[in-house]
Design an enzyme around this catalytic site. Structure first.
Site, mmCIF file in Angstrom:
data_model
loop_
_atom_site.group_PDB
_atom_site.id
_atom_site.type_symbol
_atom_site.label_atom_id
_atom_site.label_comp_id
_atom_site.label_asym_id
_atom_site.label_seq_id
_atom_site.Cartn_x
_atom_site.Cartn_y
_atom_site.Cartn_z
ATOM 1 C CG LEU A 1 -2.128 0.916 1.198
ATOM 2 C CD1 LEU A 1 -3.102 0.483 -0.036
ATOM 3 C CD2 LEU A 1 -2.844 0.757 2.406
ATOM 4 C CB CYS B 1 -4.316 -6.247 4.892
ATOM 5 S SG CYS B 1 -3.840 -4.403 5.279
ATOM 6 C CG ASN C 1 4.684 -12.133 1.256
ATOM 7 O OD1 ASN C 1 4.150 -11.643 1.873
ATOM 8 N ND2 ASN C 1 5.899 -11.497 0.785
#
Length: 327
Positions: A11, A93, A203
């Site tokens: 973001l 998130c 990740n």
């Protein structure tokens, strides 16, 4: 699409200028947009601003934030219309703002809803993928994760990106959620073992291409996050190491391309500072790196600034490099 190496959606960072810059360094790394909410695409004043990208950015995925399957369906169709290569659902998130919108990591607690969203995305004809954590709060058993993976797989998801940390939905900031919960790569490896037909992308905490190579012995792909932003030249060897290309582009070539790109965008009315803010790390670790950053930071915000500030910063880098100005 070959997802051996990807750059994470971040973001405020992975906008079109950052992605264009990274594409100058690596032709094959898969790029992701910032998370775009379904509300912004369906009710925003300028939804095309979030969807437009340069054709040079391929391969590129649109990451969506949302939890209404019908809205997800419409937005995924928009992604297909705009020519994206993949549509991805954010289920990782942990920010308060995202939770209030009922999307992001809190969706891990609603695997049936996530599966509905995946099925809705898949109707676009694009690969429908999910990016998730390994757990949330006290719901961090492997069985909890296994149930989610099973349901999204059955809904049509063939590629799963797993951030190897759990998320705390309360008590930690997004930054702390990237650092405090321990990395558990073995959990991601186990997902691949249990779901060999799924493409599993790991990740979290990856900082070197040597680490990428190591993870690729256990999973199908690796997603690099903040390291790719703060030290973007880490991607310079990706095409050679993982995709069989012969050439590694040097930084002077990238600067030339940056100047061309900035000239084109400034002519379109884009402030050059919108581009230069993403390239401060290009010379990280080299003599002159501080001078490069300082020059860009001091000059890109001045009225009338254009691509010449990049050329000037490069000259300042070269001069300072002769005096070993490192950092």
């Amino acid at each position: 699409m070959d997802r051996k190496v990807c750059v994470a959606p971040m973001l405020d960072w992975t906008d079109r200028h950052e992605r264009s810059f990274l594409r100058m360094i690596s032709q094959h790394t898969v790029l992701y947009t910032e998370m775009v909410t379904t509300g912004a695409l369906l009710h925003g004043k300028d939804p095309e601003r979030f969807l437009t990208f340069d054709q040079k950015e391929h391969p590129i995925a649109l990451q969506l934030g949302g939890s209404d399957p019908e809205a997800i369906k419409v937005c995924a169709a928009k992604a297909a219309d705009f020519g994206y290569d993949e549509v991805n659902l954010n289920v990782g998130c942990p920010s308060d703002r995202v939770q209030k919108g009922r999307f992001g990591a809190c969706l891990m607690a609603e695997p049936d809803l996530v599966a509905e969203c995946v099925a809705a995305m898949a109707q676009s004809g694009l690969p429908a993928t999910v990016k998730t954590r390994i757990g949330i709060d006290e719901q961090d058993s492997y069985e909890f994760l296994h149930e989610l993976v099973t349901k999204v797989k059955n809904a049509g998801c063939q590629t799963l990106i797993v951030h190897a940390r759990k998320a705390w939905l309360e008590g930690l900031s997004p930054k702390q959620n990237r650092e405090i919960p321990p990395l558990k790569y073995d959990v991601v490896y186990r997902v691949k073992e249990d779901f060999p037909g799924l493409e599993i992308i790991l990740n979290g905490g990856v900082q070197t291409l040597e680490q990428v190579e190591d993870h690729l012995t256990k999973v199908d792909g690796v997603m690099i996050g903040r390291e790719a932003y703060q030290n973007p030249y880490i991607l310079a060897e990706v095409d050679q190491r993982f995709y069989g290309e012969a050439k590694i582009k040097d930084r002077s070539e990238i600067v030339d391309q940056l100047c061309e790109y900035a000239a084109e965008k400034v002519a379109e009315g884009v402030p050059v500072k919108s581009i230069t803010r993403h390239v401060l790390g290009l010379f990280n670790g080299l003599p002159g790196a501080r001078a490069w950053r300082r020059s860009l930071s001091q000059n890109a915000f001045k009225p009338g600034s254009d691509e010449s500030v990049i050329r000037r910063a490069y000259e300042d880098f070269l001069v300072a490099g002769q005096t070993r100005d490192v950092a």
